[in-house]
Scaffold this active site. Structure first.
Site, PDB file in Angstrom:
ATOM      1  N   ASP A 139       2.313   6.820   4.183  1.00  0.00           N
ATOM      2  CA  ASP A 139       1.717   6.008   3.111  1.00  0.00           C
ATOM      3  C   ASP A 139       1.311   6.883   1.927  1.00  0.00           C
ATOM      4  OD1 ASP A 139       0.850   3.721   1.868  1.00  0.00           O
ATOM      5  OD2 ASP A 139      -1.126   3.735   2.818  1.00  0.00           O
TER       6      ASP A 139
ATOM      7  N   GLU B  78       4.082   7.775  -3.124  1.00  0.00           N
ATOM      8  CA  GLU B  78       4.833   7.659  -4.402  1.00  0.00           C
ATOM      9  C   GLU B  78       4.845   8.984  -5.158  1.00  0.00           C
ATOM     10  OE1 GLU B  78       2.403   5.626  -3.329  1.00  0.00           O
ATOM     11  OE2 GLU B  78       3.861   4.207  -2.532  1.00  0.00           O
TER      12      GLU B  78
ATOM     13  N   ASP C 141       1.111  -3.362  -0.863  1.00  0.00           N
ATOM     14  CA  ASP C 141      -0.116  -4.168  -0.878  1.00  0.00           C
ATOM     15  C   ASP C 141       0.056  -5.493  -1.614  1.00  0.00           C
ATOM     16  OD1 ASP C 141      -1.012  -1.990   0.449  1.00  0.00           O
ATOM     17  OD2 ASP C 141      -2.115  -1.154  -1.247  1.00  0.00           O
TER      18      ASP C 141
HETATM   19  C1  GLC Z   1      -2.627   1.625   1.101  1.00  0.00           C
HETATM   20  C2  GLC Z   1      -1.588   0.964   1.987  1.00  0.00           C
HETATM   21  C3  GLC Z   1      -2.258  -0.026   2.901  1.00  0.00           C
HETATM   22  C4  GLC Z   1      -3.327   0.682   3.714  1.00  0.00           C
HETATM   23  C5  GLC Z   1      -4.319   1.373   2.794  1.00  0.00           C
HETATM   24  C6  GLC Z   1      -5.317   2.230   3.555  1.00  0.00           C
HETATM   25  O1  GLC Z   1      -3.197   0.720   0.237  1.00  0.00           O
HETATM   26  O2  GLC Z   1      -0.600   0.350   1.238  1.00  0.00           O
HETATM   27  O3  GLC Z   1      -1.317  -0.628   3.752  1.00  0.00           O
HETATM   28  O4  GLC Z   1      -3.993  -0.238   4.509  1.00  0.00           O
HETATM   29  O5  GLC Z   1      -3.639   2.217   1.893  1.00  0.00           O
HETATM   30  O6  GLC Z   1      -4.671   3.215   4.274  1.00  0.00           O
END
Ligand code: GLC
Length: 823
Positions: free
Chosen positions: A425, A428, A503
């Site tokens: 995660d 980007e 998200d």
């Molecule tokens: C980012 C991710 C989301 C996750 C959050 C906390 O916003 O896209 O899925 O829950 O980070 O890790």
């Protein structure tokens, strides 16, 4: 055949600062490649395969190179291509057995045709390929000699035929058809809301599938820098494809079917690996399962509510201060024990890992990466820092092979603890200063001993983190198929990770958007994808969640996920009738796994996405191009989700063929626009005649009551169809040695009085573990006089409510022909 290409440049239509290529000289013509030079540019046109060409513009003396994060290094056999024409002719053609690239020399313009006489992807006569003056990119990072280092912005303008429609473009907001839009390729962590106004999200795949006149072609611009597609938006007669820096390298796929284009595109950029079977089940996640007790409570609740769930996701709450590869021992005192317990309850557990590494002298990971010089750098040579969840962070330079290998190795401890897969995660990469920003363009990466600015490679960062993760898991646990999920990626990401679309929000608009979004991702090579079911931001409600699950069960990746502090959205929280409806749908998802796995294997082998637009098999049906609120799951199932509250009816477009309404059994003939009744719990779902839908057990966890048969569900109707069933061990790599089972199923209604179901010879050496195959033939108007397997009478049962016949077949590996005779 010849197509006429223009010979003059009309400066009136040239955008400010744009320099179209002028007259070209031929430098060499050999082995399927034409190399040309204009005043300050080198251009190469190469035939890589009968239906695949590469065109490249290297401006201002830049070196000719095809290094790529997306394209697999391999030799293509372009030698079969024929080159004809000379400089004096003014036109050179490069012909394969299927298509021709027509290169006109003064000015240099390129167009394509195929053996059927279709012309496509023809350069705009006035603008063709060229470069833009202006050093915006260099100014951004304040470096001299922008032409040499970064190149200028480059574009190619193509004529747009009135009946052409553009699809794909990777992960997008808004609808399915991108004609008349301007698409930006620049990975960001966008502000909450994902609206049509901002079409670029976390993933950039500068690829479009173009469909018109019943045929398809494809265009892939291989640049991980800021890129744009103008798809007949600025001018209804032309489209342009451009990159802000580097070289203009594009791949042209000649089709002629969408399936052909996707097959070549994935051959070029890599196939989706076969997923581990366990990952196809329902998954549950939440940012905010804060303790081991809470995770275990959620897991047990699934079992108590008899709701299927095979995978749990641990968000950043499990970490110690959001430090990667650590556990917060106060909230998760015994991770091994927790994971053992979850396994015993039948769950696999996936852990999140973020790109940013906390700056902390007492944190071994930070120190190790710093001491080995593996982080992205500022121009002054220090480690680039910005804030993410853990506070101040540094960022592994995933461009650097050494960093990738180091990072991959870090997963050892998580695997040892019992983690089954990794969720990448914030890659980007996403930064918090300022909020929703990404790395500055001047950050420095080390690539094979050379230096690259971040702006040159930005869109590839997420893919490279995923690659590091997948390769690490493969090294550490070679006998198991890695499970890697990523938020960010570039073209080719499908070979490293599956994608979820980040998200989204708990809104009906986002439920609606997800239908087109996943289709376009599939048309961009990413067949394994899903959206957060129920929505991430904001509070969902029982109706929205149930409607979302009604369609979410057909997503290749099926996971409920939500943000911290939002209302809980596990499938039981809204009470009845929602809990029961969600349970029924999620059990149906589990039953669909043999079908989905068969589709995954097709995707893995051929690039065909699991979720398909209605025009996939009917590119000649232009009514299908505009249908972006329906989707096909494989060729068998058509899903038309309800996307508004309080609604029970909706219009549905059924493409050509005979369809059966899944719940009522009503028979319908396409093409047709119909009004469907879809009360909560009975989404508008249609199944094609004569195609077998393999269905397994509704629950798969240890201890659950399982069926010891596999059902092949069929709705016979006049005509015939072929379908497939693929099975293997569901993990590992034995299938490569032939340990798999694939068989065709042909269902034909030969005359009004005979239905024949042929189970083809079973290919491969895998023997499925079950007692028998259960053939269920629905919507039969009368009972059969006899059911025969060769000379042998088979027993059968008739179920009047579904007007169905059920036949139990002892499975062998030879061909089995089951014949039903009616009076
Ligand atoms: C980012 C991710 C989301 C996750 C959050 C906390 O916003 O896209 O899925 O829950 O980070 O890790």
């Amino acid at each position: 055949m010849d197509i006429t290409l223009p010979t003059d440049v009309n400066n009136q239509v040239v955008p400010t600062g744009y320099n179209a290529l002028g007259k070209a000289r031929i430098i060499t013509c050999e082995r399927g490649k034409v190399r040309l030079a204009t005043d300050a540019e080198n251009v190469e046109v190469t035939a890589l395969a009968p239906d695949l060409f590469r065109v490249a513009l290297f401006a201002h003396g830049r070196a000719i190179t095809y290094d790529s994060e997306a394209v697999l290094a391999r030799e293509w056999d372009g030698e079969a291509a024929r080159i004809s024409g000379t400089e004096e002719d003014g036109v050179v053609s490069l012909s394969t057995s299927f298509a021709t690239a027509h290169i006109s020399l003064n000015p240099l313009r390129i167009g394509f045709s195929d053996v059927s006489g279709r012309t496509f992807a023809v350069d705009d006569p006035d603008l063709g390929m060229g470069w833009l003056k202006g050093n915006e990119q260099a100014a951004l990072i304040d470096i001299p000699n922008p032409l040499g280092t970064l190149g200028t912005p480059l574009r190619v303008y193509k004529q747009h035929a009135a009946d052409e429609h553009y699809f794909g473009c990777g992960e997008r907001t808004a609808g399915l058809d991108k004609t008349g839009s301007h698409q930006i390729f620049w990975n960001v962590d966008p502000p909450r809301g994902h609206t049509a106004l901002q079409n670029n999200l976390y993933v950039s795949i500068p690829f479009t599938l173009v469909v018109g006149g019943g045929k398809a072609w494809g265009f892939f611009l291989d640049s991980p820098a800021f890129s744009e597609f103008d798809l007949a938006d600025e001018d209804a007669c032309r489209s342009w494809f451009g990159t802000a820096s580097g070289d203009l390298v594009y791949y042209l796929f000649c089709g002629p079917t969408p399936r052909d284009v996707l097959a070549r595109y994935t051959e070029l950029t890599g196939y989706t690996p076969l997923p581990p079977l366990w990952s196809l089940g329902n998954g549950q996640s939440r940012f905010g399962y804060e303790t081991a007790d809470e995770v275990l409570r959620i897991a047990r609740s699934f079992r108590e509510h008899d709701i299927p769930c095979d995978t749990l996701y641990l968000d950043i709450d499990y970490m110690d201060g959001y430090r990667d590869f650590t556990w917060d021992r106060s909230r998760f005192p015994d991770p091994e024990g927790m994971l053992v317990e979850l396994r015993a309850l039948g769950f696999h557990t996936v852990g999140i890992i973020d790109a940013g590494v906390k700056v902390d002298e007492n944190y071994w990971l930070y120190r190790e990466g710093r001491d080995r010089d593996l982080y992205c750098k500022t121009t002054e040579g220090s480690d680039y820092q910005n804030a993410v969840w853990p506070g101040l962070c540094v960022f592994p330079d995933f461009m650097n092979a050494e960093t990738r290998s180091w990072w991959g190795g870090q997963h050892q401890t998580l695997l040892d603890t019992g983690i089954a897969g990794i969720w990448c995660d914030m890659n980007e990469p996403a930064l918090f200063i300022p909020l929703n920003s990404t790395m500055p363009p001047g950050v420095i990466h080390a690539v094979n001993g050379k230096v690259k600015y971040h702006l040159q490679v930005h869109n590839a960062y997420g893919s490279l983190m995923s690659q590091a993760t997948r390769e690490g898991l493969l090294r550490l646990r070679p006998e198991q198929r890695p499970f890697v999920i990523s938020r960010s990626g570039y073209a080719g990401i499908q070979r490293h990770a599956l994608l979820w679309t980040g998200d989204n929000s708990s809104t009906w608009e986002h439920l609606a958007m997800s239908i087109a979004q996943l289709q376009n991702l599939g048309l961009s090579g990413v067949g394994w994808a899903g959206v957060d079911i129920g929505g991430f931001y904001g509070d969902t409600n029982g109706e929205l969640l149930t409607r979302w699950i009604e369609w979410g069960i057909f997503q290749p990746f099926c996971r409920n996920h939500a943000e911290k502090l939002t209302r809980h959205q596990e499938p039981w929280v809204f009470g009845e009738p929602y809990t029961s409806l969600c349970r029924t749908m999620l059990k149906f998802r589990q039953q669909l796994i043999p079908y989905l796995y068969t589709l995954f294997e097709q995707c893995h082998r051929t690039g065909a996405p699991l979720l398909r637009p209605l025009f996939w098999s009917h590119p000649e049906d232009s009514s299908a191009y505009t249908v972006d609120d329906e989707v096909l799951c494989g060729d068998v199932l058509l899903i038309a989700p309800i996307t508004k509250p309080g609604i029970e009816y909706r219009y549905v477009y059924l493409p050509a063929g005979t369809w059966f309404h899944f719940w009522s059994g009503e028979r319908l003939e396409g093409p047709a626009h119909i009004l469907a009744h879809a009360p909560l719990g009975q989404p508008a779902l249609y199944i094609q005649a004569n195609v077998a839908l393999p269905l397994g057990s509704p629950m798969s966890y240890v201890g659950a009551e399982k069926t010891d048969f596999l059902t092949l569900l069929l709705y016979p109707a006049q005509g015939s169809a072929i379908s497939y069933l693929y099975e293997d061990a569901g993990d590992g790599y034995e299938q490569i040695q032939g340990v798999y089972a694939r068989r065709t199923i042909i269902c034909e209604v030969v005359e009004p009085t005979t239905i024949r179901v042929t189970l083809g010879v079973r290919e491969g050496t895998f023997t499925p573990e079950r007692k028998y195959l259960r053939l269920e033939l629905r919507e039969l108007l009368t009972v059969p006089a006899s059911v025969m397997l060769g000379e042998k009478q088979l027993a059968w049962q008739y179920y009047p409510e579904l007007r169905s016949i059920v036949i139990e077949v002892d499975e062998g590996s030879e061909e089995q022909v089951i014949q039903l005779a009616f009076h």
